[in-house]
Design an enzyme around this catalytic site. Structure first.
Site, PDB file in Angstrom:
ATOM      1  N   CYS A  98       4.575  -0.036 -11.819  1.00  0.00           N
ATOM      2  CA  CYS A  98       4.894   1.223 -12.486  1.00  0.00           C
ATOM      3  C   CYS A  98       6.145   1.019 -13.339  1.00  0.00           C
ATOM      4  O   CYS A  98       7.094   1.785 -13.281  1.00  0.00           O
ATOM      5  CB  CYS A  98       5.100   2.341 -11.479  1.00  0.00           C
ATOM      6  SG  CYS A  98       5.169   3.962 -12.285  1.00  0.00           S
ATOM      7  N   GLY A 100      -1.383   6.352  -2.059  1.00  0.00           N
ATOM      8  CA  GLY A 100      -2.287   6.993  -3.004  1.00  0.00           C
ATOM      9  C   GLY A 100      -3.403   6.084  -3.475  1.00  0.00           C
ATOM     10  O   GLY A 100      -4.587   6.440  -3.402  1.00  0.00           O
ATOM     11  N   LYS A 101      -3.061   4.892  -3.949  1.00  0.00           N
ATOM     12  CA  LYS A 101      -4.103   3.960  -4.409  1.00  0.00           C
ATOM     13  C   LYS A 101      -4.955   3.490  -3.242  1.00  0.00           C
ATOM     14  O   LYS A 101      -6.164   3.297  -3.374  1.00  0.00           O
ATOM     15  CB  LYS A 101      -3.462   2.763  -5.115  1.00  0.00           C
ATOM     16  CG  LYS A 101      -2.757   3.099  -6.425  1.00  0.00           C
ATOM     17  CD  LYS A 101      -2.261   1.824  -7.090  1.00  0.00           C
ATOM     18  CE  LYS A 101      -1.344   2.146  -8.261  1.00  0.00           C
ATOM     19  NZ  LYS A 101      -0.055   2.740  -7.812  1.00  0.00           N
ATOM     20  N   ASP A 139       0.295  -3.843  -6.084  1.00  0.00           N
ATOM     21  CA  ASP A 139       1.118  -2.922  -6.876  1.00  0.00           C
ATOM     22  C   ASP A 139       2.554  -3.132  -6.413  1.00  0.00           C
ATOM     23  O   ASP A 139       3.009  -2.514  -5.461  1.00  0.00           O
ATOM     24  CB  ASP A 139       0.649  -1.491  -6.642  1.00  0.00           C
ATOM     25  CG  ASP A 139       1.410  -0.478  -7.478  1.00  0.00           C
ATOM     26  OD1 ASP A 139       2.230  -0.898  -8.314  1.00  0.00           O
ATOM     27  OD2 ASP A 139       1.202   0.732  -7.286  1.00  0.00           O
ATOM     28  N   ALA A 175       0.785  -1.230   0.000  1.00  0.00           N
ATOM     29  CA  ALA A 175       0.000   0.000   0.000  1.00  0.00           C
ATOM     30  C   ALA A 175       0.820   1.286   0.000  1.00  0.00           C
ATOM     31  O   ALA A 175       0.287   2.350  -0.328  1.00  0.00           O
ATOM     32  CB  ALA A 175      -0.944   0.012   1.208  1.00  0.00           C
ATOM     33  N   GLY A 176       2.098   1.238   0.388  1.00  0.00           N
ATOM     34  CA  GLY A 176       2.863   2.475   0.479  1.00  0.00           C
ATOM     35  C   GLY A 176       3.113   3.109  -0.882  1.00  0.00           C
ATOM     36  O   GLY A 176       3.270   2.384  -1.876  1.00  0.00           O
ATOM     37  N   PRO A 177       3.112   4.458  -0.954  1.00  0.00           N
ATOM     38  CA  PRO A 177       2.905   5.412   0.138  1.00  0.00           C
ATOM     39  C   PRO A 177       1.453   5.773   0.428  1.00  0.00           C
ATOM     40  O   PRO A 177       1.183   6.607   1.284  1.00  0.00           O
ATOM     41  CB  PRO A 177       3.673   6.650  -0.352  1.00  0.00           C
ATOM     42  CG  PRO A 177       3.541   6.581  -1.830  1.00  0.00           C
ATOM     43  CD  PRO A 177       3.567   5.120  -2.192  1.00  0.00           C
TER      44      PRO A 177
END
Length: 472
Positions: free
Chosen positions: A409, A293-294, A356, A289-291
């Site tokens: 990404c 945003g999603k 992610d 989950a970091g940082p």
């Protein structure tokens, strides 16, 4: 006594102290932090600018110039290195890094801005006198005078190999990317010269600042009332700030009801949230989950559905960033520091899972231009086992009929399709879902069923998404 010895000697010129230029000194300090500490410019520069403004040294134009000098130099570092190497009498590796930083700043002013030639050279020499000393400033002066003898196009004709002889090396020098990155992006993109040149050019453009209105807490319409705000391209929650827009000045951002988030990241979260399910839709997981945003967007969407989000992040300090991003979400959520490869939750707990995964970040080179010089091909080998392990955890964590979103990404095939293909080969109880219909209105999404976004085609980071359903 000779005639020459009887002539009166000219008085020595009085020593002139170097002129301190706060803008260029700050730019130099930012480049040194990137080089010495492997810092990221987007993290180093804002506090430097804030401190300068507090001291009264800077106005908005100064801040804009300092930002352009830092990011422009980092984006074009490979090109400038090739030009500088042609102007020095030693291998570039033998030039002290601080000297090379001053030379690069000078080269960017000469070849990448509209600053007049005399001003570009003299300001770089004055900077060298302040930060390096008079002796090395003479070296800087001599090199930059050589650089100033031609413009960027002229230099590229001299230092870049012809395209017909070595396409990848030509593109690497002209567009300032390492050769291996050019090769990897080209493999993933496919097609001919025009597409890869468009992509590499897009990597060197300054990205827009994109905001996300977190559902139930803010709306795009509210954000559009801000000066310099225009609608997003694809996400209904996205608003773009025109050049000069300051996110911190937006009340909804300060209050946490909105955030800064690339539109590609928003689309990944929206696609996962929109994937069709059979049965319950109560528990969602963001496993990396970091940082945050999603996770913040997913939490807001989950709240609207009556669902709960668990946001897990291995690094405690990054888990703290996630908690800050989710603070104020009106619905239930939980943030934990946990290793996604050794999860504390039971298998089959979740209806939707986002992974992610950590990656090389080659899809965000617009925002972190220094990453292209920092990454190495061997980094792929380091990430590969972790990426596969996290995808396996995600598939274990979702219930039968539930959906997993695997995202990176990076468009590198070794981090995207290769990972998904390897893991699913061993998991016959899974199937790929066509993600393209879940990004309505977004063009050029390829043959599917996975999705690869591109800066030059979509104006986003190069986000990758594969949606996978557990069938048994």
């Amino acid at each position: 006594m000779s005639e020459q010895s009887r002539r009166p000697r000219k008085p020595a010129k009085p020593y002139r102290r170097p002129q301190k230029d706060p803008v260029r000194i700050l730019a130099f300090e930012a480049l040194r932090a990137v080089d010495e500490r492997d810092a990221y410019a987007n993290l180093v520069l804002p506090p430097l600018l804030r401190k300068a403004r507090e001291k009264g040294d800077f106005d908005a134009r100064d801040a804009a110039l300092a930002t352009e000098l830092v990011y422009g130099t980092l984006r074009r570092q490979g090109t400038y290195d090739a030009v500088i190497a042609a102007c020095v009498d030693r291998p570039l590796g033998e030039v002290d890094p601080p000297v090379l930083d001053v030379l690069s700043l000078g080269a960017h002013q000469l070849l990448g801005t509209r600053i007049p030639t005399h001003a570009a050279v003299s300001s770089a020499v004055e900077l060298a006198r302040v930060v390096l000393g008079d002796g090395r400033a003479k070296f800087v002066n001599a090199v930059l005078r050589k650089v100033a003898q031609d413009d960027l196009d002229g230099w590229l004709e001299k230092v870049a190999p012809p395209y017909d002889e070595d396409p990848e090396d030509h593109l690497a020098v002209v567009h300032s990317h390492p050769r291996w990155v050019v090769s990897a992006l080209w493999d993933s993109l496919g097609g001919g010269r025009a597409g890869i040149e468009d992509l590499l050019e897009a990597d060197n453009e300054r990205p827009e600042v994109t905001l996300v209105a977190r559902p139930g807490r803010a709306t795009a319409e509210e954000l559009l009332r801000e000066e310099a705000a225009v609608p997003g391209r694809w996400s209904p929650y996205a608003v773009r700030l025109a050049e000069g827009g300051e996110p911190g000045a937006v009340p909804a951002v300060r209050e946490g009801r909105a955030g800064v988030q690339d539109e590609g990241s928003q689309l990944v979260a929206l696609a996962l949230a929109g994937a069709p399910l059979e049965g319950s839709d109560r528990m969602w997981l963001d496993g990396c989950a970091g940082p945050g945003g999603k996770a913040a967007l997913l939490a807001a969407l989950a709240t609207e559905r009556g669902a709960t989000l668990l946001a897990a992040e291995k690094q405690p300090h990054r888990a703290g960033l996630v908690a800050r991003a989710l603070a104020g979400n009106p619905g239930p959520y939980q943030v934990i520091a946990a290793d996604g490869t050794r999860p504390p939750w039971r298998p089959g707990t979740f209806d939707r899972v986002l992974m992610d995964v950590p990656c090389t970040g080659l899809g965000a080179l617009r925002r972190r231009p220094e990453a292209r010089w920092r990454r190495r091909p061997e980094d792929l080998d380091n990430f590969a086992p972790l990426q596969r392990a996290l995808l396996r955890t995600a598939l274990d964590s979702v219930r039968v009929g539930g959906v997993v979103g695997y995202a990176t990404c990076s468009p590198h095939l070794a981090e995207t399709r290769a990972v998904v293909a390897d893991v699913l080969k061993q998991r016959p109880e899974t199937e790929l879902i066509d993600a393209r219909p879940l990004l309505p209105g977004v063009p050029a999404l390829g043959e599917g069923p996975d999705v690869q976004l591109w800066p030059h085609l979509h104006g986003t980071d190069a986000m990758y998404l594969a949606l996978i359903r557990r069938t048994a």
